[in-house]
Motif scaffolding. Structure first.
Motif, PDB file in Angstrom:
ATOM      1  N   ALA A 145      -2.689  -1.483 -50.526  1.00 34.82           N
ATOM      2  CA  ALA A 145      -1.458  -1.562 -51.174  1.00 34.82           C
ATOM      3  C   ALA A 145      -1.709  -1.777 -52.652  1.00 34.82           C
ATOM      4  O   ALA A 145      -2.327  -2.555 -53.268  1.00 34.82           O
ATOM      5  CB  ALA A 145      -0.654  -2.350 -50.619  1.00 34.82           C
ATOM      6  N   LEU A 146      -0.982  -1.119 -53.705  1.00 28.00           N
ATOM      7  CA  LEU A 146      -0.674  -1.381 -55.078  1.00 28.00           C
ATOM      8  C   LEU A 146       0.954  -1.715 -55.189  1.00 28.00           C
ATOM      9  O   LEU A 146       1.671  -0.987 -54.865  1.00 28.00           O
ATOM     10  CB  LEU A 146      -1.274  -0.211 -55.919  1.00 28.00           C
ATOM     11  N   ARG A 147       0.855  -3.122 -55.650  1.00 29.58           N
ATOM     12  CA  ARG A 147       2.530  -3.205 -55.987  1.00 29.58           C
ATOM     13  C   ARG A 147       2.569  -4.234 -57.194  1.00 29.58           C
ATOM     14  O   ARG A 147       1.631  -4.920 -57.354  1.00 29.58           O
ATOM     15  CB  ARG A 147       3.248  -4.146 -54.836  1.00 29.58           C
ATOM     16  N   ASP A 148       3.665  -4.425 -57.975  1.00 32.38           N
ATOM     17  CA  ASP A 148       3.527  -5.440 -59.093  1.00 32.38           C
ATOM     18  C   ASP A 148       5.260  -5.131 -59.479  1.00 32.38           C
ATOM     19  O   ASP A 148       6.086  -4.322 -59.131  1.00 32.38           O
ATOM     20  CB  ASP A 148       2.797  -4.760 -60.255  1.00 32.38           C
ATOM     21  N   LEU A 149       5.465  -6.287 -60.451  1.00 35.33           N
ATOM     22  CA  LEU A 149       6.935  -6.276 -60.750  1.00 35.33           C
ATOM     23  C   LEU A 149       6.948  -5.139 -61.765  1.00 35.33           C
ATOM     24  O   LEU A 149       6.097  -4.714 -62.653  1.00 35.33           O
ATOM     25  CB  LEU A 149       6.936  -7.682 -61.596  1.00 35.33           C
TER      26      LEU A 149
ATOM     27  N   LEU B  97      -5.198   5.469 -54.774  1.00 29.87           N
ATOM     28  CA  LEU B  97      -4.487   5.573 -53.438  1.00 29.87           C
ATOM     29  C   LEU B  97      -4.741   6.542 -52.766  1.00 29.87           C
ATOM     30  O   LEU B  97      -4.138   7.702 -53.022  1.00 29.87           O
ATOM     31  CB  LEU B  97      -3.071   5.149 -53.897  1.00 29.87           C
ATOM     32  N   LYS B  98      -5.664   6.755 -51.728  1.00 25.35           N
ATOM     33  CA  LYS B  98      -6.008   7.872 -50.963  1.00 25.35           C
ATOM     34  C   LYS B  98      -5.880   7.462 -49.499  1.00 25.35           C
ATOM     35  O   LYS B  98      -6.028   6.328 -49.157  1.00 25.35           O
ATOM     36  CB  LYS B  98      -7.694   8.111 -51.120  1.00 25.35           C
ATOM     37  N   GLY B  99      -5.236   8.375 -48.996  1.00 24.62           N
ATOM     38  CA  GLY B  99      -4.859   8.301 -47.530  1.00 24.62           C
ATOM     39  C   GLY B  99      -4.139   9.395 -46.839  1.00 24.62           C
ATOM     40  O   GLY B  99      -4.021  10.269 -47.280  1.00 24.62           O
ATOM     41  N   GLU B 100      -3.917   9.330 -45.545  1.00 28.67           N
ATOM     42  CA  GLU B 100      -3.265  10.202 -44.714  1.00 28.67           C
ATOM     43  C   GLU B 100      -1.711   9.894 -44.761  1.00 28.67           C
ATOM     44  O   GLU B 100      -0.905  10.828 -44.235  1.00 28.67           O
ATOM     45  CB  GLU B 100      -3.730  10.698 -43.266  1.00 28.67           C
ATOM     46  N   LEU B 101      -1.333   8.907 -44.924  1.00 30.48           N
ATOM     47  CA  LEU B 101       0.018   8.263 -44.465  1.00 30.48           C
ATOM     48  C   LEU B 101       0.191   7.222 -45.862  1.00 30.48           C
ATOM     49  O   LEU B 101      -0.506   6.583 -46.280  1.00 30.48           O
ATOM     50  CB  LEU B 101       0.102   7.494 -43.405  1.00 30.48           C
TER      51      LEU B 101
ATOM     52  N   VAL C 271      -0.881   3.071 -48.529  1.00 28.76           N
ATOM     53  CA  VAL C 271      -1.474   4.006 -48.097  1.00 28.76           C
ATOM     54  C   VAL C 271      -2.397   3.607 -46.953  1.00 28.76           C
ATOM     55  O   VAL C 271      -3.100   2.633 -46.828  1.00 28.76           O
ATOM     56  CB  VAL C 271      -2.597   4.768 -49.041  1.00 28.76           C
ATOM     57  N   CYS C 272      -2.655   4.615 -46.000  1.00 26.71           N
ATOM     58  CA  CYS C 272      -3.678   4.462 -44.883  1.00 26.71           C
ATOM     59  C   CYS C 272      -4.480   5.350 -44.806  1.00 26.71           C
ATOM     60  O   CYS C 272      -4.276   6.758 -44.751  1.00 26.71           O
ATOM     61  CB  CYS C 272      -2.827   4.399 -43.483  1.00 26.71           C
TER      62      CYS C 272
END
Length: 248
Positions: A24-28, A43-47, A16-17
């Motif tokens: 970024a949040l990512r995981d297997l 995860l907060k944002g405009e994009l 997110v931006c």
């Protein structure tokens, strides 16, 4: 991401931006294994961009999960990539610095992040250097961008949710969130999305070569590719093969 889970089951992520700052949040794992209400609330944002991955270049490792973040000389880039580059090693040498992953996707992010030109020019220049399959979405400089390689091996569509533009690999993802399909991104086309709307540039002359496996293996049956419903294409091909089958 739920609608696109079939395109990759090894890892999932969202970037997110918010006011130009990327998180970024990512995981297997599958989408419901990676995300829950608690993790999504952060995860907060405009994009935002999201990704589900299957391994092509680079193994099934956390460092290769996407969207990946790359901090370059000129900007930080969050990037999701669908495809496989055939000149990845050469480009890795051209980047000239250690990368945090073994995937070819970070090479694309590094090319954009280290380019001193404005974002649209940096993205266009990076795309021209890629050989192979590359459909990309990314975040940088408070903007969303996307493109398809000049052959258009992998799909990318533009939709609209209210006044907001949406990019997705397949139309089924637009359907799930209630977005209206507008058009397919052309092979060799770069789109840049900011507060002023969608800016499209045809960077390379298109040589449309959409992978046949999209119709018969990769895409979801309710997706439309090149205006053709995937399920209908599969039915027609099955009927044709049955009609042409030898009879003892």
């Amino acid at each position: 991401l739920y609608a696109l889970q079939h395109r990759g089951q090894e890892s999932a992520g969202i970037a997110v931006c918010e006011d130009g700052r990327l998180t970024a949040l990512r995981d297997l794992g599958l989408v419901p294994q990676v995300f829950d209400e608690g993790s999504l609330s952060g995860l907060k944002g405009e994009l935002a961009i999201g990704h589900t991955r299957y391994s092509t270049t680079g193994g099934n490792d956390w460092s290769n999960a996407q969207p990946l973040l790359h901090h370059g000389r000129m900007r930080t880039v969050a990037l999701g990539h669908n495809g496989n580059l055939v000149n990845a090693e050469q480009l890795r040498d051209d980047v000239g610095k250690p990368l945090g992953s073994t995937s070819d996707s970070e090479v694309i992010a590094a090319l954009i992040a280290d380019d001193e030109r404005p974002l649209e020019d940096a993205v266009s220049a990076a795309m021209r250097q890629l050989e192979g399959a590359a459909t990309v979405v990314g975040l940088a400089d408070g903007k969303l961008f996307g493109f398809r390689d000049l052959h258009g091996f992998r799909p990318l569509v533009l939709g609209r949710l209210g006044d907001d533009p949406v990019l997705a690999s397949e139309t089924c993802a637009l359907d799930l969130i209630g977005a209206e399909f507008e058009r397919e991104i052309e092979p060799g086309e770069v789109v840049l999305i900011d507060d002023d709307g969608v800016h499209a540039t045809q960077v390379q002359k298109p040589e449309n070569a959409l992978c046949l496996f999209e119709f018969f293996y990769l895409a979801r049956p309710d997706t439309k590719l090149d205006g053709v419903e995937v399920h209908g294409a599969r039915v027609r091909m099955g009927e044709r093969l049955a009609a042409e089958a030898p009879v003892d």
